[in-house]
Enzyme design. Structure first.
Site, PDB file in Angstrom:
ATOM      1  N   ASP A 231      -9.364  -1.414   3.474  1.00 54.20           N
ATOM      2  CA  ASP A 231      -9.172   0.183   2.298  1.00 54.20           C
ATOM      3  C   ASP A 231      -9.272  -0.220   1.087  1.00 54.20           C
ATOM      4  O   ASP A 231      -9.530  -1.182   0.719  1.00 54.20           O
ATOM      5  CB  ASP A 231      -8.066   0.827   3.017  1.00 54.20           C
ATOM      6  CG  ASP A 231      -6.790   0.193   3.179  1.00 54.20           C
ATOM      7  OD1 ASP A 231      -6.455  -0.565   2.106  1.00 54.20           O
ATOM      8  OD2 ASP A 231      -6.092   0.115   4.033  1.00 54.20           O
TER       9      ASP A 231
ATOM     10  N   MET B  44       3.185   4.848  -5.611  1.00 51.23           N
ATOM     11  CA  MET B  44       2.551   5.961  -5.152  1.00 51.23           C
ATOM     12  C   MET B  44       3.195   7.156  -5.864  1.00 51.23           C
ATOM     13  O   MET B  44       3.297   8.215  -5.177  1.00 51.23           O
ATOM     14  CB  MET B  44       2.738   6.212  -3.694  1.00 51.23           C
ATOM     15  CG  MET B  44       2.129   5.103  -2.738  1.00 51.23           C
ATOM     16  SD  MET B  44       2.446   5.315  -1.075  1.00 51.23           S
ATOM     17  CE  MET B  44       4.095   4.959  -0.851  1.00 51.23           C
TER      18      MET B  44
ATOM     19  N   LYS C 263      -9.558   5.542   1.721  1.00 48.66           N
ATOM     20  CA  LYS C 263      -9.115   5.599   0.052  1.00 48.66           C
ATOM     21  C   LYS C 263      -7.564   5.554  -0.076  1.00 48.66           C
ATOM     22  O   LYS C 263      -7.170   5.690   1.043  1.00 48.66           O
ATOM     23  CB  LYS C 263      -9.672   6.511  -0.772  1.00 48.66           C
ATOM     24  CG  LYS C 263     -11.155   6.678  -0.737  1.00 48.66           C
ATOM     25  CD  LYS C 263     -11.642   8.040  -1.488  1.00 48.66           C
ATOM     26  CE  LYS C 263     -13.350   8.255  -1.348  1.00 48.66           C
ATOM     27  NZ  LYS C 263     -13.568   9.237  -2.015  1.00 48.66           N
TER      28      LYS C 263
HETATM   29  N1  SAH Z   1       1.068  -2.700   0.251  1.00 50.24           N
HETATM   30  C1  SAH Z   1       0.953  -2.551  -1.190  1.00 50.24           C
HETATM   31  C2  SAH Z   1       1.333  -1.111  -1.627  1.00 50.24           C
HETATM   32  C3  SAH Z   1       0.662   0.191  -0.993  1.00 50.24           C
HETATM   33  S1  SAH Z   1       1.053   1.634  -1.654  1.00 50.24           S
HETATM   34  C4  SAH Z   1       1.646  -3.633  -2.161  1.00 50.24           C
HETATM   35  O1  SAH Z   1       2.116  -4.385  -1.559  1.00 50.24           O
HETATM   36  O2  SAH Z   1       1.149  -3.865  -3.385  1.00 50.24           O
HETATM   37  C5  SAH Z   1       0.035   1.992  -2.726  1.00 50.24           C
HETATM   38  C6  SAH Z   1       0.707   2.137  -4.405  1.00 50.24           C
HETATM   39  O3  SAH Z   1       0.811   0.563  -4.748  1.00 50.24           O
HETATM   40  C7  SAH Z   1      -0.289   2.533  -5.338  1.00 50.24           C
HETATM   41  O4  SAH Z   1      -0.070   4.067  -5.213  1.00 50.24           O
HETATM   42  C8  SAH Z   1       0.564   1.955  -6.622  1.00 50.24           C
HETATM   43  O5  SAH Z   1       1.700   2.684  -6.986  1.00 50.24           O
HETATM   44  C9  SAH Z   1       0.718   0.344  -5.965  1.00 50.24           C
HETATM   45  N2  SAH Z   1      -0.376  -0.576  -6.416  1.00 50.24           N
HETATM   46  C10 SAH Z   1      -1.043  -1.116  -5.438  1.00 50.24           C
HETATM   47  N3  SAH Z   1      -1.761  -1.915  -6.284  1.00 50.24           N
HETATM   48  C11 SAH Z   1      -1.750  -1.361  -7.686  1.00 50.24           C
HETATM   49  C12 SAH Z   1      -2.304  -1.967  -8.765  1.00 50.24           C
HETATM   50  N4  SAH Z   1      -3.206  -3.277  -8.886  1.00 50.24           N
HETATM   51  N5  SAH Z   1      -1.704  -1.729 -10.274  1.00 50.24           N
HETATM   52  C13 SAH Z   1      -0.776  -0.713 -10.074  1.00 50.24           C
HETATM   53  N6  SAH Z   1      -0.367  -0.199  -8.900  1.00 50.24           N
HETATM   54  C14 SAH Z   1      -0.658  -0.661  -7.733  1.00 50.24           C
END
Ligand code: SAH
Length: 243
Positions: free
Chosen positions: A34, A169, A56
């Site tokens: 995704d 999120m 997305k």
């Molecule tokens: N499984 C993922 C999180 C999924 S939820 C993990 O462990 O990172 C998705 C959220 O993660 C986004 O809305 C944002 O808040 C955060 N996120 C993921 N990648 C990011 C990045 N590169 N920079 C900032 N926030 C990020």
């Protein structure tokens, strides 16, 4: 029947992929991914590997989870090595648990491959340690998504402590989150950071307080996360990646 690797892709910087993840990506017959997973990773796949894009970030444009589960299951019936690639860690708000249960019920073999979660690595790239001796002894990672609901399941009253709080999120709810934290008694000048597109070349950190961060950060591009706590003050000295 194939095996499914429910795999963490890390937070963005392709070098933050684990060796184990890279190994299965190079072996994969199909990769189901995704938007949060860095697409450059797909260049590591072997010739002939099939790619399936399932949506997305930020839920509203995603394929329904039930359909994603079914795509993974059907792929396992068809291919030998299936990689389900997800941003960060597959089990930190990644719904990897649901995918694992779906496969378990259908007797498909699967493994989890942990990934570096954005919850820790993104603040780290911004020079914000989630714990720091003398400042805080714990941190929480919380969904900022569900506070949109009329009745939140988040036990806000527990958040009066000095824990570092990391909201994933949550950018679209930043206003509500900061108001809620002020409502439960946090000082209006309590430090907050919003980090946008963390660990990527265009990473941007905005620093503010519970009172003013919304105006400062509301238009930042996603993905973005929110860090609340005294550790945010260390950004000034420890920021390294954005320099
Ligand atoms: N499984 C993922 C999180 C999924 S939820 C993990 O462990 O990172 C998705 C959220 O993660 C986004 O809305 C944002 O808040 C955060 N996120 C993921 N990648 C990011 C990045 N590169 N920079 C900032 N926030 C990020």
């Amino acid at each position: 029947m194939g095996i499914v690797y429910l795999t963490g892709a890390g937070p963005g910087d392709i070098d933050l992929l684990t060796v184990k993840a890279l190994r299965v990506i190079r072996k994969a017959d199909v990769i189901i991914y995704d938007r949060l997973a860095n697409p450059d990773i797909l260049a590591e796949a072997k010739d002939g590997c099939e790619f399936i894009y399932v949506g997305k970030e930020d839920s509203h444009h995603t394929l329904p989870q039930e359909e994603i589960n079914e795509v993974i299951y059907q792929s396992a019936l068809k291919y030998g090595t299936v990689v389900r690639l997800k941003g960060g860690d597959p089990l930190v708000f990644g719904r990897g648990g649901e995918e694992g249960l779906y496969l378990h019920e259908r007797e498909i073999k699967f493994e989890f491959i942990p990934g570096i979660t954005s919850a820790i690595a993104v603040p780290e790239y911004a020079g914000i340690p989630v714990t720091h001796r003398g400042i805080t002894v714990s941190f929480r990672v919380v969904t900022g998504h569900e506070s949109r609901k009329a009745r939140s399941q988040i036990p806000w009253e527990n958040y009066k402590t000095d824990d570092t709080i990391i909201f994933l999120m949550g950018l679209h709810n930043l206003d509500k989150i900061t108001k809620k934290l002020i409502e439960i008694g946090k000082p209006k000048d309590h430090p907050v950071a919003v980090i946008s597109r963390g660990t990527r070349p265009d990473e941007k950190t905005v620093i503010g307080t519970l009172e003013d961060i919304y105006e400062k950060a509301k238009d930042l591009p996603t993905p973005a996360l929110i860090v609340v706590g005294e550790v945010v003050r260390l950004h000034e000295q420890l920021s390294w990646f954005e320099k």
